[in-house]
Design a protein around this motif. Structure first.
Motif, mmCIF file in Angstrom:
data_model
loop_
_atom_site.group_PDB
_atom_site.id
_atom_site.type_symbol
_atom_site.label_atom_id
_atom_site.label_comp_id
_atom_site.label_asym_id
_atom_site.label_seq_id
_atom_site.Cartn_x
_atom_site.Cartn_y
_atom_site.Cartn_z
ATOM 1 N N UNK A 152 19.818 -0.640 13.660
ATOM 2 C CA UNK A 152 18.767 -0.179 12.754
ATOM 3 C C UNK A 152 17.424 -0.699 13.265
ATOM 4 N N UNK A 153 16.466 0.169 13.558
ATOM 5 C CA UNK A 153 15.196 -0.288 14.143
ATOM 6 C C UNK A 153 14.442 -1.282 13.269
ATOM 7 N N UNK B 263 8.976 2.748 9.580
ATOM 8 C CA UNK B 263 8.725 3.966 10.356
ATOM 9 C C UNK B 263 7.296 4.464 10.132
ATOM 10 N N UNK B 264 6.841 4.399 8.884
ATOM 11 C CA UNK B 264 5.479 4.839 8.574
ATOM 12 C C UNK B 264 4.452 3.936 9.248
ATOM 13 N N UNK C 37 4.541 -2.756 21.011
ATOM 14 C CA UNK C 37 5.684 -2.321 21.813
ATOM 15 C C UNK C 37 6.596 -1.401 21.000
ATOM 16 N N UNK C 38 6.854 -1.772 19.746
ATOM 17 C CA UNK C 38 7.671 -0.920 18.876
ATOM 18 C C UNK C 38 6.989 0.427 18.640
ATOM 19 N N UNK C 39 5.665 0.405 18.493
ATOM 20 C CA UNK C 39 4.913 1.646 18.300
ATOM 21 C C UNK C 39 5.033 2.549 19.523
ATOM 22 N N UNK C 40 4.928 1.945 20.694
ATOM 23 C CA UNK C 40 5.050 2.708 21.942
ATOM 24 C C UNK C 40 6.421 3.378 22.038
ATOM 25 N N UNK C 41 7.459 2.643 21.673
ATOM 26 C CA UNK C 41 8.814 3.210 21.701
ATOM 27 C C UNK C 41 8.937 4.327 20.669
ATOM 28 N N UNK C 42 8.377 4.096 19.480
ATOM 29 C CA UNK C 42 8.445 5.102 18.414
ATOM 30 C C UNK C 42 7.754 6.396 18.834
ATOM 31 N N UNK C 43 6.625 6.267 19.489
ATOM 32 C CA UNK C 43 5.898 7.455 19.936
ATOM 33 C C UNK C 43 6.686 8.230 20.984
ATOM 34 N N UNK C 44 7.580 7.516 21.680
ATOM 35 C CA UNK C 44 8.385 8.158 22.717
ATOM 36 C C UNK C 44 9.653 8.799 22.168
ATOM 37 N N UNK C 45 10.335 8.084 21.233
ATOM 38 C CA UNK C 45 11.638 8.592 20.782
ATOM 39 C C UNK C 45 11.748 8.845 19.281
#
Length: 282
Positions: A55-56, A98-99, A140-148
């Motif tokens: 779970x992220x 997530x938001x 870093x989490x934001x960067x991953x979220x924007x990708x996947x």
């Protein structure tokens, strides 16, 4: 002061002892409960931990609450507790997390929340040391979220290791996160490999990245190996210990966890470590 040296047979006995029951005790009594506390999720075994870390939102809590401050000395538990409390304001649940990532300003929001919690508890904010942790992990989490569209730091790193069979690229990826240093990088990788029981899937050339070095391993190193000198750089100690474990056909990851259990839960006084290792060797 002369260094206690053990015979090859004694070294094997110590490595085997630490990588067996004491590694199990580290996972049962330390790793799993502390991850559960940081994630605020019920975990009683490695399978539970794996499920939670998928779970992220919970994985991010583990990163902040268990690993980010792990090498801060005597203040680590206090700052980790404050950090976990700080997460509850901007992201009290998975949807809010997530938001937060979708908004693109997670790092700054998390830092502001942490600063407010510290002020509320009359604790030093220590911006120079702490701001980078929240901004680095948040970004870093934001960067991953924007990708996947998911934003799970933990599984992103895990999948990279499993895909390549290498720890080195992931280690550098972790260390490049603002606020996260080499010691935390190795600690996180070691535990990740243990939780998913995948040490044998990693190239042996990278095993030293799974050996976090602290005062205890520096003290133990010259006792266990004639190739480790007192005062040797951490990367030398890590490499020689990884080599020693491999030569003795012992899991380096489990040795490291067993060593941590021995230090924190049994010996506690570092000056008593040489005598304790001698007793383990008999």
């Amino acid at each position: 002061m002369s260094v206690v040296m053990l015979s090859n047979e004694q070294v094997f006995s110590v490595l085997r002892t630490l990588s067996a029951r004491r590694a199990d005790l580290f996972q049962i009594e330390s790793l799993i409960p502390q991850l559960a506390q940081a994630m605020k999720a019920p975990c009683s075994n490695l399978a539970d931990a794996r499920d939670a870390l998928a779970d992220p939102y919970l994985a991010f809590r583990a990163m902040i609450g268990h690993y980010a401050f792990a090498k801060r000395g005597k203040d680590r538990h206090e700052y980790a507790a404050l950090a976990v409390e700080a997460l509850d304001d901007p992201m009290p649940n998975a949807n809010e997390f997530a938001a937060l990532l979708a908004g693109g300003h997670a790092g700054d929001r998390l830092w502001q929340s942490f600063a407010a919690v510290c002020t509320r508890h009359n604790r030093k904010v220590n911006e120079q040391l702490n701001r980078g942790v929240f901004e680095g992990l948040g970004d870093f989490a934001t960067e991953i979220y924007q990708s996947d569209g998911i934003g799970n730091i933990w599984t992103t790193l895990l999948e990279s290791i499993m895909r390549r069979g290498r720890a080195e690229p992931v280690y550098h990826q972790i260390v490049n996160i603002r606020g996260i240093g080499p010691k935390v990088g190795s600690l996180l990788l070691r535990d990740m490999v243990a939780i998913y029981q995948m040490e044998d899937r990693i190239e042996p050339i990278d095993y030293h990245y799974l050996q976090p070095v602290d005062a205890w391993t520096r003290k133990a190193g010259p006792i266990l190996s004639s190739e480790i000198c007192e005062g040797a750089p951490d990367w030398i100690v890590a490499g020689k210990l990884a080599k020693l474990c491999r030569r003795n056909r012992v899991s380096g990851v489990r040795f490291s966890q067993g060593m941590q259990y021995l230090a924190v839960s049994e010996v506690q006084n570092i000056h008593l470590l040489p005598a304790h290792l001698e007793r383990l060797a008999t």
